[in-house]
Design a protein around this motif. Structure first.
Motif, PDB file in Angstrom:
ATOM      1  N   MET A   1       0.833  -1.210   0.000  1.00  0.00           N
ATOM      2  CA  MET A   1       0.000   0.000   0.000  1.00  0.00           C
ATOM      3  C   MET A   1       0.868   1.261   0.000  1.00  0.00           C
ATOM      4  SD  MET A   1      -3.352  -0.464   0.183  1.00  0.00           S
ATOM      5  CE  MET A   1      -4.087   0.900   1.071  1.00  0.00           C
ATOM      6  N   ASP A   2       0.331   2.315  -0.572  1.00  0.00           N
ATOM      7  CA  ASP A   2       1.015   3.608  -0.477  1.00  0.00           C
ATOM      8  C   ASP A   2       1.016   4.054   0.978  1.00  0.00           C
ATOM      9  OD1 ASP A   2       1.104   3.675  -3.155  1.00  0.00           O
ATOM     10  OD2 ASP A   2      -0.493   5.149  -3.411  1.00  0.00           O
ATOM     11  N   ALA A   3       2.017   4.868   1.345  1.00  0.00           N
ATOM     12  CA  ALA A   3       1.889   5.563   2.612  1.00  0.00           C
ATOM     13  C   ALA A   3       0.657   6.442   2.472  1.00  0.00           C
ATOM     14  CB  ALA A   3       3.131   6.403   2.844  1.00  0.00           C
ATOM     15  N   PRO A   4      -0.159   6.614   3.531  1.00  0.00           N
ATOM     16  CA  PRO A   4      -1.415   7.334   3.364  1.00  0.00           C
ATOM     17  C   PRO A   4      -1.247   8.710   2.739  1.00  0.00           C
ATOM     18  CG  PRO A   4      -1.226   6.444   5.589  1.00  0.00           C
ATOM     19  CD  PRO A   4       0.039   6.112   4.869  1.00  0.00           C
ATOM     20  N   THR A 242      -3.723  -7.137  -5.410  1.00  0.00           N
ATOM     21  CA  THR A 242      -2.453  -6.447  -5.641  1.00  0.00           C
ATOM     22  C   THR A 242      -2.468  -5.163  -4.814  1.00  0.00           C
ATOM     23  OG1 THR A 242      -2.531  -4.649  -7.233  1.00  0.00           O
ATOM     24  CG2 THR A 242      -3.128  -6.762  -8.056  1.00  0.00           C
ATOM     25  N   ASP A 243      -1.295  -4.641  -4.556  1.00  0.00           N
ATOM     26  CA  ASP A 243      -1.279  -3.348  -3.867  1.00  0.00           C
ATOM     27  C   ASP A 243      -0.970  -2.224  -4.861  1.00  0.00           C
ATOM     28  OD1 ASP A 243       1.327  -3.819  -4.338  1.00  0.00           O
ATOM     29  OD2 ASP A 243       1.970  -3.891  -2.235  1.00  0.00           O
ATOM     30  N   TYR A 244      -1.155  -2.520  -6.157  1.00  0.00           N
ATOM     31  CA  TYR A 244      -0.912  -1.494  -7.188  1.00  0.00           C
ATOM     32  C   TYR A 244      -1.853  -0.310  -6.966  1.00  0.00           C
ATOM     33  CZ  TYR A 244      -0.947   0.707 -11.815  1.00  0.00           C
ATOM     34  OH  TYR A 244      -0.877   1.603 -12.847  1.00  0.00           O
ATOM     35  N   ARG A 245      -1.315   0.900  -7.013  1.00  0.00           N
ATOM     36  CA  ARG A 245      -2.122   2.105  -6.839  1.00  0.00           C
ATOM     37  C   ARG A 245      -1.665   3.152  -7.840  1.00  0.00           C
ATOM     38  NH1 ARG A 245      -3.978   3.123  -1.769  1.00  0.00           N
ATOM     39  NH2 ARG A 245      -4.772   5.020  -2.704  1.00  0.00           N
ATOM     40  N   ALA A 250      -9.264   3.861  -7.171  1.00  0.00           N
ATOM     41  CA  ALA A 250      -9.506   2.477  -7.588  1.00  0.00           C
ATOM     42  C   ALA A 250      -8.662   1.513  -6.753  1.00  0.00           C
ATOM     43  CB  ALA A 250      -9.161   2.301  -9.065  1.00  0.00           C
ATOM     44  N   ARG A 251      -9.241   0.352  -6.471  1.00  0.00           N
ATOM     45  CA  ARG A 251      -8.492  -0.755  -5.883  1.00  0.00           C
ATOM     46  C   ARG A 251      -8.361  -1.814  -6.964  1.00  0.00           C
ATOM     47  NH1 ARG A 251      -7.798   2.749  -3.605  1.00  0.00           N
ATOM     48  NH2 ARG A 251      -7.695   3.299  -1.424  1.00  0.00           N
ATOM     49  N   TYR A 252      -7.134  -2.363  -7.116  1.00  0.00           N
ATOM     50  CA  TYR A 252      -6.860  -3.228  -8.274  1.00  0.00           C
ATOM     51  C   TYR A 252      -6.646  -4.678  -7.898  1.00  0.00           C
ATOM     52  CZ  TYR A 252      -6.371   0.951 -11.063  1.00  0.00           C
ATOM     53  OH  TYR A 252      -6.631   2.126 -11.711  1.00  0.00           O
ATOM     54  N   TRP A 253      -7.111  -5.543  -8.784  1.00  0.00           N
ATOM     55  CA  TRP A 253      -6.827  -6.972  -8.731  1.00  0.00           C
ATOM     56  C   TRP A 253      -6.111  -7.305 -10.048  1.00  0.00           C
ATOM     57  CZ3 TRP A 253     -10.279  -4.872  -5.623  1.00  0.00           C
ATOM     58  CH2 TRP A 253     -10.554  -5.480  -4.397  1.00  0.00           C
ATOM     59  N   LEU A 262      -7.521  -5.282 -13.064  1.00  0.00           N
ATOM     60  CA  LEU A 262      -8.944  -4.949 -13.014  1.00  0.00           C
ATOM     61  C   LEU A 262      -9.173  -4.107 -11.762  1.00  0.00           C
ATOM     62  CD1 LEU A 262     -11.878  -5.312 -13.962  1.00  0.00           C
ATOM     63  CD2 LEU A 262     -11.960  -7.432 -12.619  1.00  0.00           C
ATOM     64  N   GLY A 263      -9.642  -2.876 -11.959  1.00  0.00           N
ATOM     65  CA  GLY A 263      -9.858  -1.967 -10.836  1.00  0.00           C
ATOM     66  C   GLY A 263     -11.337  -1.786 -10.551  1.00  0.00           C
TER      67      GLY A 263
END
Ligand code: SAM
Length: 354
Positions: A1-4, A242-245, A250-253, A262-263
């Motif tokens: 995850m990104d830092a907030p 995934t933790d791709y951001r 969007a939250r991605y798989w 797929l977000g």
């Protein structure tokens, strides 16, 4: 995850922009026009009233405002609309913004309906864009014509192909519409896999009156919770977390079968306002601090009143930007159900640009 909330570095125009909830504002979305060559049924009514031309910022003024935000820590800039590529001379603005890349700006990008990409894709790439979002809700030509009212699928597919040939990475955005494209998500996932595009599904949001309760303007009828869609897709596709951001909501798989992302953008079933890093500028110079709230700030008056935006922490424009950020609300209050079928905010998505 990104830092907030990674803190931006201090820009040439002083302290970075941080809101009352300690969220650093690093992402500016600019609606360069509220006009569009499509009339998507969930976005606009058929007889839209557009902002008076006399009130529009010039492209030079938009470039100045974007520069002012970049100087205050904005690192990502997205041009949107309306349809950004129908604004006359918009490529001048894109070329003007390109040189900020690597000098404060990390990313310059665009959200488009794709209708003008055959004409502009190569120029966008040459100006420094690396990836763009293209809105495409269906691959069925008849359905496409009825959703967009004025659009032609073939033209958009040609535009997407031109963008790919130009070397732009493409993410397809599809608004999930119950009874309209909900039988097509498998096809969209497979098609994106074949063509090498990522895909994001979006929940329909209650923005602007679009023409009444039954028929194309009935949002309660259109609304499809994506939590249900994802559960259904998992029966046929292997969705790997995934933790791709991308700095967005969007939250991605990853779809194992296609290898593409797929977000899901779920402002209704699960909002991510606590991570919001963005503000939205309209083509008249109005800044909206939240997509789902009415509060806004006029930046056009202070912009026109001052010739120099670079004044370090001084001047009316700087004060107006900082006062606006200090009012950024905690989040939106979108609800769609039979009791709340109307618009949560009066303006259409085309004013603030999605
Ligand atoms: N014309 C460009 C395009 O089509 O991408 C940019 C502007 S459009 C308003 C941006 C995105 O907002 C599109 O993906 C569109 O489908 C989406 N959109 C419009 N109205 C919406 C609504 N009420 N709820 C959710 N998404 C919406």
């Amino acid at each position: 995850m990104d830092a907030p909330h990674p803190m931006p570095q201090v820009g040439p125009n002083g302290a970075p922009l941080v809101d009352p909830y300690a969220r650093a504002i690093t992402y500016l979305r600019v609606s360069v026009t509220d006009r569009c060559d499509f009339r998507c049924v969930y976005c606009m009514s058929e007889d839209m009233h557009f902002l008076p031309k006399a009130e529009l910022l010039t492209l030079e003024e938009m470039a100045r405002l974007c520069g002012a935000f970049i100087g205050r820590g904005v690192r990502k800039l997205r041009l949107t609309g309306g349809e950004p590529l129908v604004r006359r001379n918009v490529m001048w603005l894109v070329r003007e913004l390109g040189p900020h890349l690597g000098r404060g700006l990390d990313e310059l990008t665009l959200t488009t309906n794709g209708s003008q990409l055959v004409k502009y894709a190569a120029e966008l790439k040459a100006a420094g864009m690396r990836r763009i979002n293209v809105s495409l809700d269906t691959l069925d030509a008849a359905k496409f014509a009825s959703i967009t009212r004025w659009g032609r699928l073939e033209q958009v597919l040609e535009g997407i192909e031109a963008a790919k040939q130009a070397g732009l990475a493409i993410k397809i955005n599809a608004v999930a519409l119950k009874g309209v494209n909900d039988g097509e998500f498998d096809r969209l996932i497979a098609w994106c896999g074949e063509h090498g595009h990522d895909l994001t599904l979006i929940e329909v949001m209650p923005m602007g009156e679009i023409g009444g309760e039954s028929g194309p303007g009935d949002r309660a009828a259109q609304y499809l919770p994506l939590s249900m869609v994802r559960a259904d897709l998992k029966q046929r596709w292997t969705l790997e977390e995934t933790d791709y951001r991308t700095g967005g909501p969007a939250r991605y798989w990853t779809v194992k079968e296609t290898g593409r992302r797929l977000g899901f953008i779920t402002p209704l079933t699960h909002n991510f306002c606590e991570l919001c890093n963005r503000v939205r500028l309209t083509c008249t110079g109005t800044l909206y601090m939240c997509l789902g709230q009415e509060d806004s700030a006029d930046l056009r008056t202070p912009l026109r009143g001052s010739a120099d935006d670079a004044a370090h922490g001084a001047g009316a424009l700087d004060a107006a930007i900082r006062a606006a950020i200090a009012r950024k609300p905690k989040g939106h209050d979108f609800i769609i159900d039979r009791r709340h079928a109307g618009a949560a905010v009066s303006r259409h998505m085309s004013v603030t640009g999605g």
